[in-house]
Enzyme design. Structure first.
Site, short mmCIF file in Angstrom:
data_model
loop_
_atom_site.label_atom_id
_atom_site.label_comp_id
_atom_site.label_asym_id
_atom_site.label_seq_id
_atom_site.Cartn_x
_atom_site.Cartn_y
_atom_site.Cartn_z
N GLU A 78 0.83 -1.23 0.00
CA GLU A 78 0.00 0.00 0.00
C GLU A 78 0.85 1.26 0.00
OE1 GLU A 78 -1.95 -0.52 3.74
OE2 GLU A 78 -3.38 -1.97 2.95
N PRO A 79 1.72 1.45 -0.98
CA PRO A 79 2.63 2.60 -0.91
C PRO A 79 1.94 3.95 -1.14
CG PRO A 79 2.83 1.48 -3.02
CD PRO A 79 1.91 0.64 -2.19
N GLY A 80 2.36 4.91 -0.36
CA GLY A 80 1.95 6.30 -0.55
C GLY A 80 3.19 7.08 -0.97
N ARG A 128 4.91 19.03 7.15
CA ARG A 128 5.82 17.94 7.54
C ARG A 128 7.06 18.41 8.32
NH1 ARG A 128 8.22 14.63 5.20
NH2 ARG A 128 7.54 12.77 6.30
N TYR A 139 6.84 16.79 11.99
CA TYR A 139 7.68 15.60 12.23
C TYR A 139 9.16 15.95 12.28
CZ TYR A 139 3.40 13.77 10.04
OH TYR A 139 2.10 13.51 9.69
N CYS A 159 1.77 32.93 11.50
CA CYS A 159 2.02 33.65 12.74
C CYS A 159 2.48 32.75 13.88
CB CYS A 159 0.75 34.35 13.17
SG CYS A 159 -0.47 33.13 13.65
N GLU A 160 3.22 31.72 13.52
CA GLU A 160 3.97 30.98 14.54
C GLU A 160 5.19 30.42 13.84
OE1 GLU A 160 2.18 27.00 15.65
OE2 GLU A 160 0.36 28.12 15.24
N TYR A 181 1.71 13.80 1.34
CA TYR A 181 1.33 14.46 2.60
C TYR A 181 1.68 15.95 2.59
CZ TYR A 181 1.23 9.50 3.66
OH TYR A 181 0.98 8.16 3.59
#
Ligand code: LLP
Length: 409
Positions: free
Chosen positions: A267-269, A306, A310, A336-337, A364
């Site tokens: 099931e590769p993404g 990402r 992460y 604003c962060e 993603y």
């Protein structure tokens, strides 16, 4: 992305041309690069492989159609992804549905549509057996108690994870199967994302080998995905060649020793689309402070989360100044962060108005984008056969206001 004569190209089209035509921020995908990944995957296996593309990675409908045309099937985690895949032309029997903690009616609906459903908890397995089990088979997602993968958020096969039916509960699964005469037609394990070691998939094969005698009607083994792709030049990626050779051998062994005919599913993404996508952004300002030089972009964590979520590394290229002198920059977004895309990166001199490409944005990227700070989400462009097609229009302020009735209070 190819660099030729001081110019960057995606699928044969100069990036500058794409930017002129579609503006920034912009997601750009190279369709041929996705097909190459599909072909590489298929070639690595000595046995027929069913490739279920993980829709969540990049759910654009034109991309789905494109991957299907090149032989991919689909892996969905929500009923909406199932419906999207159907709209893209996938047949119900090409779709695997593996939700986690989604309401039970989504499983029932998918089963009624003829989609393969994959169940990852005992209460739903029992309810499914009771309501549909006489006529519809299902597969089960096993929690293998393997800690693998990159960031802790995407390591999902360990014993504290919410995913899958723990190995110790397989006895309960057997009881449900016996009580309701349920058909379990497949076994599934997905241990996480960014896995670089083939050994992890061998461990899954060991588990399948040890439990398959209890499931006489199983006809497929699904090894999930998590195939690590390189995000930086010296990254250790999963060797697809070695994975293919190993799993083909293990499947042949299991089939022979257990005298079973089994299909192999993955099931590769990321493997299919990560490296085939870039987020193009314009430098809004170069800001020198006593501590560092910031290159600010007209995008941020709202479009690509990402790096912030992460700590993921994404290569950044200044496509407007391919051979300029190199300087060190901290590349940041306009939110604003703190939304740092890359700290202390050596880039060809960045000037206001330059176009920066953030690499590995296919998987993603847009899929996890949001409207934080009331920013519209960017357009998406797919390049195939040297033709760039707008496959998603950029949002506008009106889109953000759509669905917000102006209520008189
Ligand atoms: N199958 C299942 C059941 C999954 O949950 C996933 C991803 C995949 C397949 C595809 O895994 P891949 O080949 O893309 O590693 N947002 C994170 C990744 C989350 C993955 C969630 N599940 C990231 O950007 O790293």
């Amino acid at each position: 992305m190819e660099i030729k004569n001081q110019q960057a190209y995606v699928g044969g089209i100069p990036v500058q041309e794409l930017v002129q035509r579609f503006g920034t921020p912009l997601y750009v995908y190279d369709g041929q690069a996705m097909v190459q990944q599909l072909e590489q995957l298929r070639a690595a296996f000595a046995v027929p492989l069913r490739i279920k593309y993980a829709v969540k990675a990049l759910p654009n409908i034109t991309v789905l159609k494109w991957l299907r045309r090149h032989g991919a099937e689909a892996d969905a985690v929500s009923i909406q992804e199932v419906q999207l895949a159907l709209r893209a032309g996938f047949r119900p029997d090409e779709i695997m549905f593996s939700p986690n903690c989604a309401p039970f009616y989504e499983l029932a609906e998918a089963a009624q549509l003829g989609v393969q459903v994959n169940i990852d908890n005992l209460p739903f397995l029992e309810r499914f057996a009771e309501q549909l089990g006489r006529s519809v088979p299902c597969s089960i997602r096993i929690n293998p108690h393997i800690r693998a993968g990159g960031h802790e958020k995407i390591s999902v096969g360990h014993s504290d994870s919410k995913f899958g039916i723990p190995l110790q509960q397989l006895e309960d699964v057997k009881k449900i199967v016996g009580r309701f005469n349920l058909t379990i037609n497949g076994l599934h394990i997905h241990t996480g994302s960014d896995i670089a070691e083939v050994r992890v998939y061998e461990q899954m094969a060991d588990i399948f080998f040890s439990v398959i005698d209890d499931f006489k009607q199983v006809r497929f083994l699904d090894f999930g995905s998590g195939f690590k792709v390189p995000y930086r030049k010296d990254d250790k990626a999963l060797s697809i060649h070695k994975l293919g050779a190993t799993l083909s051998r293990r499947l042949a062994e299991i089939s022979l020793q257990k005298n079973r005919r089994l299909e192999l599913w993955v099931e590769p993404g990321k493997f299919l689309v990560s490296g085939a996508g870039w987020l193009l952004a314009t430098c809004t300002v170069v800001k020198e402070t006593p501590s560092r030089t910031f290159a600010g972009l007209n995008t941020g964590l709202n479009h690509l989360i990402r790096p912030m979520m992460y700590g993921a590394y994404h290569d950044i290229v200044n496509v407007s100044n391919i051979s300029g002198p190199q300087r060190t920059y901290t590349v940041v977004g306009y939110i604003c962060e703190t939304d740092t895309f890359g700290e202390d990166r050596l880039l060809n001199e960045v000037r206001e108005g330059d176009i920066l490409a953030i690499c590995n944005a296919g998987a993603y990227g847009h899929a996890m984008a949001s409207n934080y700070n009331s920013r519209p989400r960017p357009a998406e462009v797919l390049v195939v056969n040297q033709k760039a097609s707008l496959v998603r229009v950029a949002e506008s302020l009106d889109d953000l206001l759509d669905g917000q009735p102006e209520v008189d209070l």
